[in-house]
Design a protein around this motif. Structure first.
Motif, mmCIF file in Angstrom:
data_model
loop_
_atom_site.group_PDB
_atom_site.id
_atom_site.type_symbol
_atom_site.label_atom_id
_atom_site.label_comp_id
_atom_site.label_asym_id
_atom_site.label_seq_id
_atom_site.Cartn_x
_atom_site.Cartn_y
_atom_site.Cartn_z
ATOM 1 N N ASN A 83 0.839 -1.185 0.000
ATOM 2 C CA ASN A 83 0.000 0.000 0.000
ATOM 3 C C ASN A 83 0.883 1.247 0.000
ATOM 4 O O ASN A 83 2.111 1.157 0.069
ATOM 5 N N GLU A 84 0.237 2.375 -0.029
ATOM 6 C CA GLU A 84 0.959 3.653 -0.030
ATOM 7 C C GLU A 84 1.506 3.915 1.368
ATOM 8 O O GLU A 84 0.783 4.263 2.286
ATOM 9 N N GLY A 85 2.839 3.669 1.527
ATOM 10 C CA GLY A 85 3.505 3.970 2.793
ATOM 11 C C GLY A 85 3.575 2.809 3.755
ATOM 12 O O GLY A 85 4.268 2.900 4.771
ATOM 13 N N PRO A 95 -3.860 0.362 -5.495
ATOM 14 C CA PRO A 95 -3.494 1.667 -6.031
ATOM 15 C C PRO A 95 -3.830 2.772 -5.029
ATOM 16 O O PRO A 95 -4.763 2.661 -4.229
ATOM 17 N N ALA A 96 -3.067 3.815 -5.061
ATOM 18 C CA ALA A 96 -3.300 4.954 -4.164
ATOM 19 C C ALA A 96 -4.625 5.646 -4.499
ATOM 20 O O ALA A 96 -4.913 5.891 -5.672
ATOM 21 N N GLU A 97 -5.430 5.897 -3.464
ATOM 22 C CA GLU A 97 -6.715 6.542 -3.694
ATOM 23 C C GLU A 97 -6.511 8.033 -3.922
ATOM 24 O O GLU A 97 -5.815 8.703 -3.166
ATOM 25 N N GLN A 98 -7.145 8.522 -4.976
ATOM 26 C CA GLN A 98 -7.056 9.941 -5.309
ATOM 27 C C GLN A 98 -8.303 10.652 -4.764
ATOM 28 O O GLN A 98 -9.396 10.495 -5.289
#
Length: 651
Positions: A67-69, A107-110
């Motif tokens: 995940n992101e981070g 994927p990173a949520e925008q």
């Protein structure tokens, strides 16, 4: 009843609305905390990044999700884990691929720009929302709010139930008639205008507290069948200059929209005091409010169809401009009721009570001189409470008598324990008052004598006039002076000069005040003549009786003191002569008081005439005429200081 008490908004009561508001605020706070705390998980499955690398080397990692981070996944023992990625460190893809770990990613949520703005503005929205609700609630309670700070607090009275009419107002017929004319004018203006009459602009109700001024106003509201606004004088006054004047303007604007109407201002002295009497230079809030009230009542703009009715018990402090014709055209004095008025007032209040056959409102009215309408209402209520406390189904005359004693003299001091000597002293003291009163022709008849302690008094002889007295004659004043000295004289001739007690302090105070008024204000002294030596101060109808000495020489002051002393000396001698000549009656009455503690006026009269009397239970009582310690009056010791010269013949 008042419409404000009825639920509004579809039946939702005000406390339910407040409950919903605070519940919504609580839910919003919980969502706010949850939103910023989302993603936070329990710390028991968090791995350090170095431990995560060790688990990869030991083949203990089964599956990972990048995940992101941070990286999360499952170990071979089916437990979950999470590890945070250090900054500037690449994901160990090669190591995980070599270890055969299943790798996946999210994927990173925008986040949209609106979500970002909402998240940043949400704290401010919550803060301002809570502040708005609190301020709105305060404005409701204050009756106007920030924008309505200068709005009038006058309430439109719409009583559908519990309506008061002139039939409920008794004992003040003259005041009722004057106000009833205003009501008739509002109902039929043509009846008066045909002869050129104009409707009065204002009526000022003046009277002591409790005489029925507000009750009269409520009766006008019930009879007039026009809009009736009510407000207190203190509702105009605020700490900010100009607010009161704004409220006066708004009140008259509301009244114009509902004309013809009546505006009732209670306790107008709170805003109508004499200008220049307070602090400041005439530019303070109260004076501006009064100025605006004066202009609205009689200024360039005529307020047709608006009648101002005000009430006060301090007319002496009102501004003269407020009292002139054209503003308050009528000053209606609401006095304390006379005996007929008291009887009517008692009848009105007694309608609600189940009365015993022996209750006579005329007798109660005779026994309550000086009582106002509020005092009589309290008396009736006390009698009802006493009957309920005793478990009775009807309110009898005994309860009214007990209630009257409680109101006038205080509750019985049942816990007070008197010695036999003190009790005997009190019995002879009260018997002395009673015997002198019976043998003074100008004295009022006795209603009751008691030696039961009440309030600060150890006993009392109550005298009631046959009718209300509006002036007193010289013979009645001399009789009252002699009666006031009767208790002190009885103590001295029965128990001796050295055994005189302090129980006559209030009697001496009364006698001295009466004698001084006779000499200095009423011209009852031959030596001083019909001249005024003291000026009465204050409003006498309010119950305040203060006097101020005028400028006089020392010789005149000495003569006044001498005349006062002579009046007291003569009354003392008259009382002593009566008690000495009627010693048997004194002993018989004192012994009867010692045995029964309380005797009615009829029982005392029967005892004096026949030497015996009959009790309410049918018992015939013949008290002893033997004094304490002997069969005759003991001789008094010589006075250490002569009290005064002997009374002249016929004094």
């Amino acid at each position: 009843m008042n419409d404000d008490k009825e639920p509004q908004d579809g039946g939702t009561s005000p406390w339910m609305k407040s409950l919903f508001i605070w519940a919504g605020i609580l839910v919003a706070l919980i969502l706010f905390v949850t939103m910023f705390d989302s993603g936070a998980e329990a710390t028991d499955n968090t791995l350090a990044y170095s431990d995560f690398l060790d688990r990869i080397e030991q083949n203990e990692v089964q599956q990972v999700e990048i995940n992101e981070g941070y990286i999360s996944g499952t170990l071979t023992d089916q437990s979950t884990f999470r590890t945070d990625m250090p900054p500037r460190v690449a994901v160990p893809m090669d190591e995980m691929r070599d270890a055969g770990i299943a790798i996946s990613g999210r994927p990173a949520e925008q986040a949209s720009i609106w979500t970002y703005v909402l998240l940043n503005l949400l704290p401010f929205i919550l803060i301002f929302g809570i502040a708005f609700l609190i301020i709105r609630q305060m404005q409701k309670n204050a009756g106007g709010g920030a924008m309505g700070f200068g709005k009038s607090k006058a309430k439109l009275l719409t009583e559908k139930q519990g309506k008061v009419t002139f039939e409920d107002v008794a004992g003040i017929d003259e005041a009722r008639e004057e106000l009833q004319e205003i009501v008739e004018f509002l109902k039929d203006p043509g009846k008066f205008s045909r002869l050129g009459g104009q409707i009065p602009k204002g009526a000022l109700l003046v009277g002591s507290p409790g005489t029925g001024k507000t009750l009269l106003a409520r009766a006008i509201a019930g009879e007039a069948e026009v809009p009736f606004f009510t407000i207190s004088g203190s509702d105009f006054v605020e700490m900010f200059v100009g607010v009161g004047a704004s409220r006066v303007r708004d009140m008259f604007e509301q009244a114009k929209k509902n004309a013809p109407c009546i505006v009732f201002i209670d306790e107008i002295d709170a805003v109508g005091r004499h200008r220049g009497a307070g602090l400041g230079n005439g530019n303070d809030e109260r004076e501006q409010t009064l100025n605006q009230l004066l202009v609205e009542m009689d200024g360039f703009e005529a307020n047709e169809g608006i009648i101002i009715i005000a009430a006060t018990n301090r007319p002496d402090v009102l501004d003269p401009a407020l009292l002139r014709p054209g503003r308050f055209d009528r000053q209606v004095v609401v006095p304390r009721p006379d005996i007929d008025g008291r009887e009517k007032i008692l009848d009105v209040h007694m309608k609600k009570l189940p009365l015993a056959p022996d209750v006579k409102s005329r007798t109660i009215a005779r026994g309550t001189p000086g009582f106002s309408g509020a005092d009589l209402a309290n008396l009736v209520n006390e009698a009802a409470l006493l009957a309920a406390r005793k478990g009775k189904r009807l309110v009898a005359m005994a309860e009214f008598e007990e209630a009257k004693d409680k109101v006038m003299m205080g509750s019985e001091r049942k816990s007070m324990v008197m010695t036999e000597d003190e009790k005997r002293m009190t019995a002879y003291h009260e018997a002395g008052h009673a015997i002198v009163s019976i043998h003074e022709k100008a004295s009022d008849p006795i209603h009751k004598a008691t030696i039961i302690p009440r309030g600060r008094a150890l006993g009392m002889v109550m005298r009631l006039p046959e009718r209300d007295n509006y002036s007193y004659h010289r013979d009645k004043m001399h009789a009252n002076l002699a009666v006031s000295m009767g208790g002190r004289v009885a103590e001295e001739i029965i128990f001796g000069y050295d055994k005189v007690s302090s129980g006559a302090s209030s009697d001496i105070q009364y006698a001295t005040k009466l004698a001084r008024d006779m000499v200095t204000q009423w011209g009852m002294s031959d030596e001083m003549g019909p001249l005024q030596y003291e000026e009465p101060q204050g409003e006498t109808f309010l119950g305040y009786s203060q006097s101020k000495s005028v400028n006089m020489s020392d010789e005149t002051a000495k003569k006044i003191d001498s005349e006062i002393r002579l009046l007291i000396d003569n009354s003392y001698s008259r009382a002593k002569q009566v008690l000495t000549d009627n010693a048997d009656e004194l002993h018989a009455l004192a012994n009867a008081l010692l045995e029964y503690e309380t005797l009615s006026g009829d029982e005392i009269d029967e005892l004096i005439e026949t030497g015996k009397f009959e009790r309410p239970d049918g018992e015939t009582v013949k008290p002893s005429t033997v004094p304490p310690g002997g069969s005759s009056i003991p001789k008094t010791k010589p006075r250490k200081r002569p009290f005064g010269d002997a009374a002249p013949e016929g004094a």
